[in-house]
Motif scaffolding. Structure first.
Motif, PDB file in Angstrom:
ATOM      1  N   SER A 102       0.842  -1.188   0.000  1.00 52.61           N
ATOM      2  CA  SER A 102       0.000   0.000   0.000  1.00 52.61           C
ATOM      3  C   SER A 102       0.882   1.245   0.000  1.00 52.61           C
ATOM      4  O   SER A 102       2.101   1.163   0.155  1.00 52.61           O
ATOM      5  CB  SER A 102      -0.880   0.008   1.247  1.00 52.61           C
ATOM      6  N   PHE A 103       0.239   2.382  -0.133  1.00 51.82           N
ATOM      7  CA  PHE A 103       0.970   3.640  -0.057  1.00 51.82           C
ATOM      8  C   PHE A 103       1.672   3.767   1.291  1.00 51.82           C
ATOM      9  O   PHE A 103       2.827   4.192   1.358  1.00 51.82           O
ATOM     10  CB  PHE A 103       0.040   4.828  -0.300  1.00 51.82           C
ATOM     11  N   ALA A 104       1.008   3.368   2.347  1.00 55.97           N
ATOM     12  CA  ALA A 104       1.616   3.444   3.680  1.00 55.97           C
ATOM     13  C   ALA A 104       2.860   2.558   3.761  1.00 55.97           C
ATOM     14  O   ALA A 104       3.881   2.958   4.325  1.00 55.97           O
ATOM     15  CB  ALA A 104       0.605   3.045   4.754  1.00 55.97           C
ATOM     16  N   ASP A 105       2.777   1.351   3.183  1.00 55.32           N
ATOM     17  CA  ASP A 105       3.948   0.464   3.154  1.00 55.32           C
ATOM     18  C   ASP A 105       5.086   1.130   2.379  1.00 55.32           C
ATOM     19  O   ASP A 105       6.233   1.102   2.811  1.00 55.32           O
ATOM     20  CB  ASP A 105       3.606  -0.868   2.485  1.00 55.32           C
ATOM     21  N   TYR A 106       4.747   1.690   1.238  1.00 53.96           N
ATOM     22  CA  TYR A 106       5.746   2.377   0.410  1.00 53.96           C
ATOM     23  C   TYR A 106       6.376   3.523   1.192  1.00 53.96           C
ATOM     24  O   TYR A 106       7.600   3.660   1.239  1.00 53.96           O
ATOM     25  CB  TYR A 106       5.091   2.901  -0.876  1.00 53.96           C
ATOM     26  N   GLN A 107       5.556   4.310   1.822  1.00 56.14           N
ATOM     27  CA  GLN A 107       6.020   5.496   2.543  1.00 56.14           C
ATOM     28  C   GLN A 107       6.936   5.127   3.713  1.00 56.14           C
ATOM     29  O   GLN A 107       7.853   5.871   4.041  1.00 56.14           O
ATOM     30  CB  GLN A 107       4.814   6.286   3.043  1.00 56.14           C
ATOM     31  N   ASN A 108       6.715   3.971   4.309  1.00 57.01           N
ATOM     32  CA  ASN A 108       7.507   3.540   5.461  1.00 57.01           C
ATOM     33  C   ASN A 108       8.730   2.711   5.089  1.00 57.01           C
ATOM     34  O   ASN A 108       9.451   2.265   5.978  1.00 57.01           O
ATOM     35  CB  ASN A 108       6.628   2.750   6.431  1.00 57.01           C
ATOM     36  N   ASP A 109       8.973   2.512   3.804  1.00 61.76           N
ATOM     37  CA  ASP A 109      10.103   1.691   3.354  1.00 61.76           C
ATOM     38  C   ASP A 109      11.099   2.579   2.597  1.00 61.76           C
ATOM     39  O   ASP A 109      10.981   2.787   1.392  1.00 61.76           O
ATOM     40  CB  ASP A 109       9.579   0.567   2.463  1.00 61.76           C
ATOM     41  N   LEU A 110      12.082   3.094   3.319  1.00 60.60           N
ATOM     42  CA  LEU A 110      13.041   4.032   2.749  1.00 60.60           C
ATOM     43  C   LEU A 110      13.783   3.448   1.556  1.00 60.60           C
ATOM     44  O   LEU A 110      13.949   4.116   0.533  1.00 60.60           O
ATOM     45  CB  LEU A 110      14.036   4.490   3.815  1.00 60.60           C
ATOM     46  N   ARG A 111      14.213   2.200   1.645  1.00 64.48           N
ATOM     47  CA  ARG A 111      14.962   1.603   0.535  1.00 64.48           C
ATOM     48  C   ARG A 111      14.112   1.506  -0.729  1.00 64.48           C
ATOM     49  O   ARG A 111      14.599   1.804  -1.820  1.00 64.48           O
ATOM     50  CB  ARG A 111      15.493   0.220   0.925  1.00 64.48           C
ATOM     51  N   THR A 112      12.873   1.103  -0.578  1.00 71.48           N
ATOM     52  CA  THR A 112      11.993   1.027  -1.747  1.00 71.48           C
ATOM     53  C   THR A 112      11.752   2.413  -2.324  1.00 71.48           C
ATOM     54  O   THR A 112      11.798   2.599  -3.542  1.00 71.48           O
ATOM     55  CB  THR A 112      10.660   0.347  -1.387  1.00 71.48           C
ATOM     56  N   ARG A 113      11.512   3.392  -1.465  1.00 66.91           N
ATOM     57  CA  ARG A 113      11.290   4.762  -1.954  1.00 66.91           C
ATOM     58  C   ARG A 113      12.498   5.245  -2.747  1.00 66.91           C
ATOM     59  O   ARG A 113      12.350   5.799  -3.837  1.00 66.91           O
ATOM     60  CB  ARG A 113      11.001   5.716  -0.789  1.00 66.91           C
ATOM     61  N   ARG A 114      13.683   5.046  -2.212  1.00 68.76           N
ATOM     62  CA  ARG A 114      14.894   5.505  -2.910  1.00 68.76           C
ATOM     63  C   ARG A 114      15.102   4.748  -4.225  1.00 68.76           C
ATOM     64  O   ARG A 114      15.504   5.335  -5.226  1.00 68.76           O
ATOM     65  CB  ARG A 114      16.123   5.375  -2.014  1.00 68.76           C
ATOM     66  N   ALA A 115      14.821   3.465  -4.219  1.00 66.66           N
ATOM     67  CA  ALA A 115      14.975   2.665  -5.435  1.00 66.66           C
ATOM     68  C   ALA A 115      13.977   3.105  -6.504  1.00 66.66           C
ATOM     69  O   ALA A 115      14.329   3.221  -7.689  1.00 66.66           O
ATOM     70  CB  ALA A 115      14.809   1.183  -5.124  1.00 66.66           C
ATOM     71  N   VAL A 116      12.747   3.366  -6.094  1.00 67.36           N
ATOM     72  CA  VAL A 116      11.724   3.836  -7.031  1.00 67.36           C
ATOM     73  C   VAL A 116      12.113   5.206  -7.570  1.00 67.36           C
ATOM     74  O   VAL A 116      12.059   5.455  -8.781  1.00 67.36           O
ATOM     75  CB  VAL A 116      10.332   3.860  -6.360  1.00 67.36           C
ATOM     76  N   GLU A 117      12.537   6.097  -6.675  1.00 63.56           N
ATOM     77  CA  GLU A 117      12.945   7.439  -7.110  1.00 63.56           C
ATOM     78  C   GLU A 117      14.105   7.362  -8.103  1.00 63.56           C
ATOM     79  O   GLU A 117      14.108   8.078  -9.112  1.00 63.56           O
ATOM     80  CB  GLU A 117      13.341   8.290  -5.899  1.00 63.56           C
ATOM     81  N   ARG A 118      15.076   6.505  -7.842  1.00 64.97           N
ATOM     82  CA  ARG A 118      16.219   6.365  -8.765  1.00 64.97           C
ATOM     83  C   ARG A 118      15.744   5.901 -10.136  1.00 64.97           C
ATOM     84  O   ARG A 118      16.197   6.404 -11.159  1.00 64.97           O
ATOM     85  CB  ARG A 118      17.240   5.388  -8.191  1.00 64.97           C
ATOM     86  N   ASN A 119      14.829   4.963 -10.168  1.00 68.58           N
ATOM     87  CA  ASN A 119      14.339   4.481 -11.455  1.00 68.58           C
ATOM     88  C   ASN A 119      13.477   5.517 -12.155  1.00 68.58           C
ATOM     89  O   ASN A 119      13.480   5.589 -13.383  1.00 68.58           O
ATOM     90  CB  ASN A 119      13.614   3.143 -11.290  1.00 68.58           C
ATOM     91  N   ILE A 120      12.770   6.346 -11.410  1.00 70.20           N
ATOM     92  CA  ILE A 120      12.039   7.445 -12.039  1.00 70.20           C
ATOM     93  C   ILE A 120      13.024   8.454 -12.618  1.00 70.20           C
ATOM     94  O   ILE A 120      12.779   9.020 -13.684  1.00 70.20           O
ATOM     95  CB  ILE A 120      11.052   8.095 -11.051  1.00 70.20           C
ATOM     96  N   GLU A 121      14.159   8.651 -11.946  1.00 68.69           N
ATOM     97  CA  GLU A 121      15.212   9.500 -12.512  1.00 68.69           C
ATOM     98  C   GLU A 121      15.661   8.952 -13.870  1.00 68.69           C
ATOM     99  O   GLU A 121      15.813   9.705 -14.834  1.00 68.69           O
ATOM    100  CB  GLU A 121      16.420   9.559 -11.585  1.00 68.69           C
ATOM    101  N   ILE A 122      15.855   7.650 -13.942  1.00 73.89           N
ATOM    102  CA  ILE A 122      16.290   7.013 -15.195  1.00 73.89           C
ATOM    103  C   ILE A 122      15.220   7.186 -16.273  1.00 73.89           C
ATOM    104  O   ILE A 122      15.530   7.559 -17.406  1.00 73.89           O
ATOM    105  CB  ILE A 122      16.620   5.521 -14.958  1.00 73.89           C
ATOM    106  N   VAL A 123      13.976   6.926 -15.916  1.00 66.84           N
ATOM    107  CA  VAL A 123      12.881   7.087 -16.871  1.00 66.84           C
ATOM    108  C   VAL A 123      12.819   8.532 -17.363  1.00 66.84           C
ATOM    109  O   VAL A 123      12.721   8.790 -18.564  1.00 66.84           O
ATOM    110  CB  VAL A 123      11.526   6.671 -16.242  1.00 66.84           C
ATOM    111  N   GLY A 124      12.893   9.479 -16.436  1.00 66.51           N
ATOM    112  CA  GLY A 124      12.830  10.893 -16.802  1.00 66.51           C
ATOM    113  C   GLY A 124      13.987  11.333 -17.673  1.00 66.51           C
ATOM    114  O   GLY A 124      13.798  12.092 -18.626  1.00 66.51           O
ATOM    115  N   GLU A 125      15.176  10.855 -17.359  1.00 64.61           N
ATOM    116  CA  GLU A 125      16.349  11.206 -18.172  1.00 64.61           C
ATOM    117  C   GLU A 125      16.228  10.612 -19.570  1.00 64.61           C
ATOM    118  O   GLU A 125      16.514  11.289 -20.565  1.00 64.61           O
ATOM    119  CB  GLU A 125      17.629  10.731 -17.494  1.00 64.61           C
ATOM    120  N   ALA A 126      15.802   9.368 -19.656  1.00 64.18           N
ATOM    121  CA  ALA A 126      15.632   8.740 -20.972  1.00 64.18           C
ATOM    122  C   ALA A 126      14.568   9.477 -21.785  1.00 64.18           C
ATOM    123  O   ALA A 126      14.757   9.730 -22.982  1.00 64.18           O
ATOM    124  CB  ALA A 126      15.269   7.268 -20.806  1.00 64.18           C
TER     125      ALA A 126
END
Length: 112
Positions: free
Chosen positions: A29-53
């Motif tokens: 859930s969103f709450a699970d996502y929000q409470n999982d720092l590693r997942t948040r950072r990993a998702v953000e990094r991949n959004i960086e890749i998507v955005g750059e591409a």
């Protein structure tokens, strides 16, 4: 289609696949996502890749039509340059609403 554009499109698919793998658990859930720092950072990094591409694709060929590409590029820029103002809600919205559409559009462009 130019080989560079194909390469960037494949990079987008790979990043989306990684994001999906981080959120595979159907009970995530969103709450699970929000409470999982590693997942948040990993998702953000991949959004960086998507955005750059996407940014590179649009600079190379502005006629390629991809829904919400500008918003995704803008979010990439926010993550990179305004890291302290990244909204988990915005990232979650991109992941749940925009990435599935983007994935379909990229697959169609690549013919896969």
């Amino acid at each position: 289609m130019d080989i560079e554009i194909k390469s960037w499109l494949h990079d987008i698919l790979k990043a989306i696949g990684e994001i999906e793998s981080f959120l595979e658990d159907s009970t995530k859930s969103f709450a699970d996502y929000q409470n999982d720092l590693r997942t948040r950072r990993a998702v953000e990094r991949n959004i960086e890749i998507v955005g750059e591409a996407l940014s590179r694709i649009l600079k190379f060929d502005s006629t390629i039509s991809i829904s919400n590409s500008r918003k995704i590029v803008d979010t990439r820029n926010r993550i990179v340059h305004g890291y302290d103002s990244v909204s988990d809600e915005v990232v979650w919205g991109i992941v749940t609403q925009h990435l599935p559409v983007l994935k379909t559009e990229v697959q169609e462009l690549l013919g896969v």
